[in-house]
Enzyme design. Sequence first.
Site, PDB file in Angstrom:
ATOM      1  N   TRP A   1     -18.455 -37.150  -6.659  1.00  0.00           N
ATOM      2  CA  TRP A   1     -16.884 -37.320  -7.818  1.00  0.00           C
ATOM      3  C   TRP A   1     -16.813 -35.912  -7.843  1.00  0.00           C
ATOM      4  O   TRP A   1     -15.929 -35.620  -8.447  1.00  0.00           O
ATOM      5  CB  TRP A   1     -17.114 -38.324  -8.429  1.00  0.00           C
ATOM      6  CG  TRP A   1     -18.399 -38.633  -9.437  1.00  0.00           C
ATOM      7  CD1 TRP A   1     -19.136 -39.401  -8.962  1.00  0.00           C
ATOM      8  CD2 TRP A   1     -18.468 -37.919 -10.578  1.00  0.00           C
ATOM      9  NE1 TRP A   1     -20.299 -39.086  -9.836  1.00  0.00           N
ATOM     10  CE2 TRP A   1     -20.032 -38.307 -11.069  1.00  0.00           C
ATOM     11  CE3 TRP A   1     -18.337 -36.443 -11.365  1.00  0.00           C
ATOM     12  CZ2 TRP A   1     -20.593 -38.199 -12.231  1.00  0.00           C
ATOM     13  CZ3 TRP A   1     -18.309 -36.132 -12.100  1.00  0.00           C
ATOM     14  CH2 TRP A   1     -19.868 -36.512 -12.777  1.00  0.00           C
ATOM     15  N   ASN A   2     -17.552 -35.327  -8.481  1.00  0.00           N
ATOM     16  CA  ASN A   2     -16.830 -33.783  -9.344  1.00  0.00           C
ATOM     17  C   ASN A   2     -16.612 -33.067  -8.759  1.00  0.00           C
ATOM     18  O   ASN A   2     -15.751 -32.473  -9.231  1.00  0.00           O
ATOM     19  CB  ASN A   2     -18.518 -33.219 -10.218  1.00  0.00           C
ATOM     20  CG  ASN A   2     -19.325 -32.946  -8.781  1.00  0.00           C
ATOM     21  OD1 ASN A   2     -19.487 -33.687  -7.716  1.00  0.00           O
ATOM     22  ND2 ASN A   2     -20.041 -31.753  -9.590  1.00  0.00           N
TER      23      ASN A   2
ATOM     24  N   LYS B   1     -17.545 -41.317   3.567  1.00  0.00           N
ATOM     25  CA  LYS B   1     -17.907 -41.584   2.633  1.00  0.00           C
ATOM     26  C   LYS B   1     -17.398 -41.132   1.151  1.00  0.00           C
ATOM     27  O   LYS B   1     -19.161 -40.588   0.722  1.00  0.00           O
ATOM     28  CB  LYS B   1     -18.929 -42.528   2.728  1.00  0.00           C
ATOM     29  CG  LYS B   1     -19.225 -43.802   2.205  1.00  0.00           C
ATOM     30  CD  LYS B   1     -18.684 -43.873   1.075  1.00  0.00           C
ATOM     31  CE  LYS B   1     -19.915 -43.593  -0.024  1.00  0.00           C
ATOM     32  NZ  LYS B   1     -19.509 -43.994  -1.703  1.00  0.00           N
ATOM     33  N   PRO B   2     -16.251 -41.046   0.875  1.00  0.00           N
ATOM     34  CA  PRO B   2     -15.919 -40.263  -0.711  1.00  0.00           C
ATOM     35  C   PRO B   2     -16.823 -41.269  -1.666  1.00  0.00           C
ATOM     36  O   PRO B   2     -17.039 -42.102  -1.756  1.00  0.00           O
ATOM     37  CB  PRO B   2     -14.743 -39.933  -0.619  1.00  0.00           C
ATOM     38  CG  PRO B   2     -13.922 -41.197   0.075  1.00  0.00           C
ATOM     39  CD  PRO B   2     -14.983 -41.808   1.032  1.00  0.00           C
TER      40      PRO B   2
ATOM     41  N   GLY C   1     -25.295 -35.568  -3.537  1.00  0.00           N
ATOM     42  CA  GLY C   1     -25.307 -36.306  -4.744  1.00  0.00           C
ATOM     43  C   GLY C   1     -26.643 -36.184  -5.674  1.00  0.00           C
ATOM     44  O   GLY C   1     -27.253 -34.711  -5.209  1.00  0.00           O
ATOM     45  N   SER C   2     -26.630 -37.334  -6.817  1.00  0.00           N
ATOM     46  CA  SER C   2     -28.015 -37.120  -7.143  1.00  0.00           C
ATOM     47  C   SER C   2     -29.906 -36.787  -6.329  1.00  0.00           C
ATOM     48  O   SER C   2     -29.632 -37.762  -5.366  1.00  0.00           O
ATOM     49  CB  SER C   2     -27.828 -38.215  -8.782  1.00  0.00           C
ATOM     50  OG  SER C   2     -28.114 -39.560  -7.476  1.00  0.00           O
TER      51      SER C   2
ATOM     52  N   GLU D   1     -28.144 -32.304  -0.478  1.00  0.00           N
ATOM     53  CA  GLU D   1     -27.909 -31.382  -1.354  1.00  0.00           C
ATOM     54  C   GLU D   1     -27.631 -31.966  -2.576  1.00  0.00           C
ATOM     55  O   GLU D   1     -26.425 -32.463  -3.210  1.00  0.00           O
ATOM     56  CB  GLU D   1     -26.548 -30.425  -1.325  1.00  0.00           C
ATOM     57  CG  GLU D   1     -26.069 -29.562  -0.154  1.00  0.00           C
ATOM     58  CD  GLU D   1     -26.587 -27.886  -0.426  1.00  0.00           C
ATOM     59  OE1 GLU D   1     -27.207 -28.101  -1.364  1.00  0.00           O
ATOM     60  OE2 GLU D   1     -26.954 -27.897   0.424  1.00  0.00           O
TER      61      GLU D   1
ATOM     62  N   CYS E   1     -23.391 -29.562 -10.086  1.00  0.00           N
ATOM     63  CA  CYS E   1     -24.277 -29.071  -9.733  1.00  0.00           C
ATOM     64  C   CYS E   1     -24.954 -28.107 -10.216  1.00  0.00           C
ATOM     65  O   CYS E   1     -26.230 -27.533 -10.276  1.00  0.00           O
ATOM     66  CB  CYS E   1     -24.897 -29.523  -8.147  1.00  0.00           C
ATOM     67  SG  CYS E   1     -23.883 -28.325  -7.021  1.00  0.00           S
TER      68      CYS E   1
ATOM     69  N   GLU F   1     -31.076 -33.657 -15.130  1.00  0.00           N
ATOM     70  CA  GLU F   1     -30.365 -32.902 -15.129  1.00  0.00           C
ATOM     71  C   GLU F   1     -29.562 -33.528 -16.250  1.00  0.00           C
ATOM     72  O   GLU F   1     -28.885 -34.525 -16.534  1.00  0.00           O
ATOM     73  CB  GLU F   1     -29.820 -33.521 -13.657  1.00  0.00           C
ATOM     74  CG  GLU F   1     -28.155 -32.394 -13.536  1.00  0.00           C
ATOM     75  CD  GLU F   1     -28.084 -32.759 -11.712  1.00  0.00           C
ATOM     76  OE1 GLU F   1     -27.838 -34.218 -11.495  1.00  0.00           O
ATOM     77  OE2 GLU F   1     -27.198 -31.737 -11.758  1.00  0.00           O
TER      78      GLU F   1
HETATM   79  P1  NAD Z   1     -24.428 -40.204  -6.887  1.00  0.00           P
HETATM   80  O1  NAD Z   1     -26.070 -39.835  -5.942  1.00  0.00           O
HETATM   81  O2  NAD Z   1     -24.694 -41.054  -7.738  1.00  0.00           O
HETATM   82  O3  NAD Z   1     -23.833 -40.592  -5.612  1.00  0.00           O
HETATM   83  C1  NAD Z   1     -23.087 -39.871  -4.587  1.00  0.00           C
HETATM   84  C2  NAD Z   1     -22.462 -40.707  -3.433  1.00  0.00           C
HETATM   85  O4  NAD Z   1     -23.872 -41.269  -2.804  1.00  0.00           O
HETATM   86  C3  NAD Z   1     -21.329 -41.144  -3.667  1.00  0.00           C
HETATM   87  O5  NAD Z   1     -20.268 -41.313  -2.851  1.00  0.00           O
HETATM   88  C4  NAD Z   1     -21.984 -43.020  -3.972  1.00  0.00           C
HETATM   89  O6  NAD Z   1     -20.975 -43.851  -3.597  1.00  0.00           O
HETATM   90  C5  NAD Z   1     -23.105 -42.618  -2.905  1.00  0.00           C
HETATM   91  N1  NAD Z   1     -24.205 -43.813  -2.557  1.00  0.00           N
HETATM   92  C6  NAD Z   1     -24.458 -44.628  -3.954  1.00  0.00           C
HETATM   93  N2  NAD Z   1     -25.538 -45.570  -3.823  1.00  0.00           N
HETATM   94  C7  NAD Z   1     -26.035 -44.899  -1.985  1.00  0.00           C
HETATM   95  C8  NAD Z   1     -27.612 -45.724  -1.393  1.00  0.00           C
HETATM   96  N3  NAD Z   1     -28.181 -46.132  -1.421  1.00  0.00           N
HETATM   97  N4  NAD Z   1     -27.252 -44.736   0.076  1.00  0.00           N
HETATM   98  C9  NAD Z   1     -26.946 -43.696   0.245  1.00  0.00           C
HETATM   99  N5  NAD Z   1     -25.474 -43.317  -0.356  1.00  0.00           N
HETATM  100  C10 NAD Z   1     -24.755 -43.778  -1.997  1.00  0.00           C
HETATM  101  O7  NAD Z   1     -24.174 -38.930  -7.239  1.00  0.00           O
HETATM  102  P2  NAD Z   1     -22.509 -38.497  -7.855  1.00  0.00           P
HETATM  103  O8  NAD Z   1     -23.005 -39.323  -9.246  1.00  0.00           O
HETATM  104  O9  NAD Z   1     -21.407 -39.103  -7.612  1.00  0.00           O
HETATM  105  O10 NAD Z   1     -22.940 -36.766  -8.645  1.00  0.00           O
HETATM  106  C11 NAD Z   1     -23.669 -36.460  -9.264  1.00  0.00           C
HETATM  107  C12 NAD Z   1     -24.489 -35.808  -8.276  1.00  0.00           C
HETATM  108  O11 NAD Z   1     -24.563 -34.681  -7.653  1.00  0.00           O
HETATM  109  C13 NAD Z   1     -24.781 -34.761  -9.692  1.00  0.00           C
HETATM  110  O12 NAD Z   1     -26.798 -35.301  -9.761  1.00  0.00           O
HETATM  111  C14 NAD Z   1     -24.942 -33.138  -8.893  1.00  0.00           C
HETATM  112  O13 NAD Z   1     -26.042 -32.336  -9.455  1.00  0.00           O
HETATM  113  C15 NAD Z   1     -25.107 -33.423  -7.170  1.00  0.00           C
HETATM  114  N6  NAD Z   1     -24.312 -32.477  -6.752  1.00  0.00           N
HETATM  115  C16 NAD Z   1     -25.084 -31.583  -5.981  1.00  0.00           C
HETATM  116  C17 NAD Z   1     -24.549 -30.638  -5.531  1.00  0.00           C
HETATM  117  C18 NAD Z   1     -24.912 -29.840  -4.648  1.00  0.00           C
HETATM  118  O14 NAD Z   1     -23.955 -28.874  -3.487  1.00  0.00           O
HETATM  119  N7  NAD Z   1     -26.209 -29.671  -4.993  1.00  0.00           N
HETATM  120  C19 NAD Z   1     -22.913 -30.843  -5.335  1.00  0.00           C
HETATM  121  C20 NAD Z   1     -22.294 -31.729  -5.942  1.00  0.00           C
HETATM  122  C21 NAD Z   1     -22.824 -32.620  -6.883  1.00  0.00           C
END
Ligand code: NAD
Length: 507
Positions: A148-149, A172-173, A222-223, A244, A278, A378
């Site tokens: 979401w960021n 899948k946003p 994501g995380s 990533e 990130c 983090e």
């Molecule tokens: P998140 O991991 O909670 O969610 C990311 C996405 O994954 C969402 O669309 C979510 O719905 C989906 N998701 C949730 N559970 C899942 C599952 N079991 N299987 C597959 N997909 C699933 O992350 P967030 O809280 O949305 O974003 C923050 C994180 O993203 C931070 O850790 C940040 O550092 C990271 N991030 C990394 C980069 C990069 O380029 N390395 C860029 C931006 C954000």
Amino acid sequence: MLYEVVREEIGSAARPTFQVLNPANREILAEVEIDSPVDVAQAVKRARVAQKEWATLSFKERANRLHAARKLLLENKAQMIETIVLETGKPAPEVLIELLYICDMIGYYGRKAEKFLADRKVSFHLLKHKGGAIVYHPYGVVGNISPWNFPLLLSFGDAIAALMAGNAVVIKPSEFSPLCAHLMMDFCHKAGVPRDVLQIVNGMADTAGALIDEADLISFTGSVPTGKKVMERASRTLTPVLLELGGKDPMIVLQDANLERAVNGAINGALFNSGQMCISVERAYVEAPIYDSFVQKVVEQVQKLRVGVETRSGDSIDIGPLMSERQLAIVERQVEDARARGAKILTGGRRREDLGGYFYEPTVITDVTDDMLLLQEETFGPVLPIIKVKNAEEALRLSNDSEYGLSSSIWTSNKVRGMALARRIAAGSTCINDVAINYAIPELPMGAIKQSGFGYRHGAEDGIRMFCRVQGILSDRVGMKRELHWFPYNRRSEKLVGKMLDLLFKR
Ligand code: NAD
């Protein structure tokens, strides 16, 4: 409710939904229907059919349609800015950075894709009587799962490169901020990108999991914990994944640095998007001789930042809310842990209930130690811990002592030393006397190591080739009846190959 996302293809029966909230005031912006695994499978099936035709279009034709989408985006800039401001709470100037990036990616890969994905002739160092070629094919359907960021940048950045390579894309946003992606998809459709070539599926883990099952390649941002689940799920179908993930980026400030620039860089790097980036500066290691003045200047400037709600009619703000109660709780837990273990909070350090949303004050902390959560996990919030170090070696050791390895920065007026130190940082990317802007440069690979993931985003040709499967093609040029190593074996050919071996490798 400001937006309603209605599914046209299936519609009718009442489906489970989720709500999208404005994090600046917790108001409901939209009610979004959740796509079931069956919906996702159908979406990917449609995408797979439509992709075949999309891939036959020329690069120029694909680029023309994306350029037309960019035109629509710019004509409707105010609507896009408002959408992202509402669903993230971030200041409008930060939204503009997302738009800049998307427009540039369309221009860059629109212009370069044909060259980057052209067949490459290969001549062989040994078997000179044969020739080769490397051919790039689109994977088919690329599934993008994004956070979401930076909701527009992180869903459409990859989508643009993937589409230019001839793939269909299903996004899948994040369930926290899906609205801007829908708007951008609408611009793309109006601009001639077929509806089935670019689709969005909405939902949480189940929807994302189904996309992993069905797509031909997954680009996930994501995380770390979710990244691990993605990889585990993808192992069932051997679907390739680009991951990533999170970071804990260090900033190393040497005593010969341009102090004003380093101070401004630290503040911007740590607090842009309320620290929800990130590649945020999550730890600043500052050499002892300049430590006091660095800290003092940082605190003075941070205290001037305006925290609040972005309204398009009012004054600018600098710091918006965090995205959710969950994010606020993570930041609070880390700061309280640091406080309890003796850290000094020089400014900030509390939530701002009075503002109505998920606000947290921009925070500067010193006297932090390695055992504190603040230095281990983090943070993803508006918090800058500053640590005094004896010298560059100590800074390097502490920087590299982390399970993350996303980005990093080094600040010094000695360019040669800066470069030498940059090489020794265990991170996917490093800025010298700069911060975070490396992400916006398509020529520069934005990689990751350790728990921060693997694969690269950007990096000129690599940034689009990663959305392709690679085929190596060999062609015989001479046409002999049989090769030396083919049946039937005989002593003569055995001897010849033996001689060749000696000739080539014995010395
Ligand atoms: P998140 O991991 O909670 O969610 C990311 C996405 O994954 C969402 O669309 C979510 O719905 C989906 N998701 C949730 N559970 C899942 C599952 N079991 N299987 C597959 N997909 C699933 O992350 P967030 O809280 O949305 O974003 C923050 C994180 O993203 C931070 O850790 C940040 O550092 C990271 N991030 C990394 C980069 C990069 O380029 N390395 C860029 C931006 C954000």
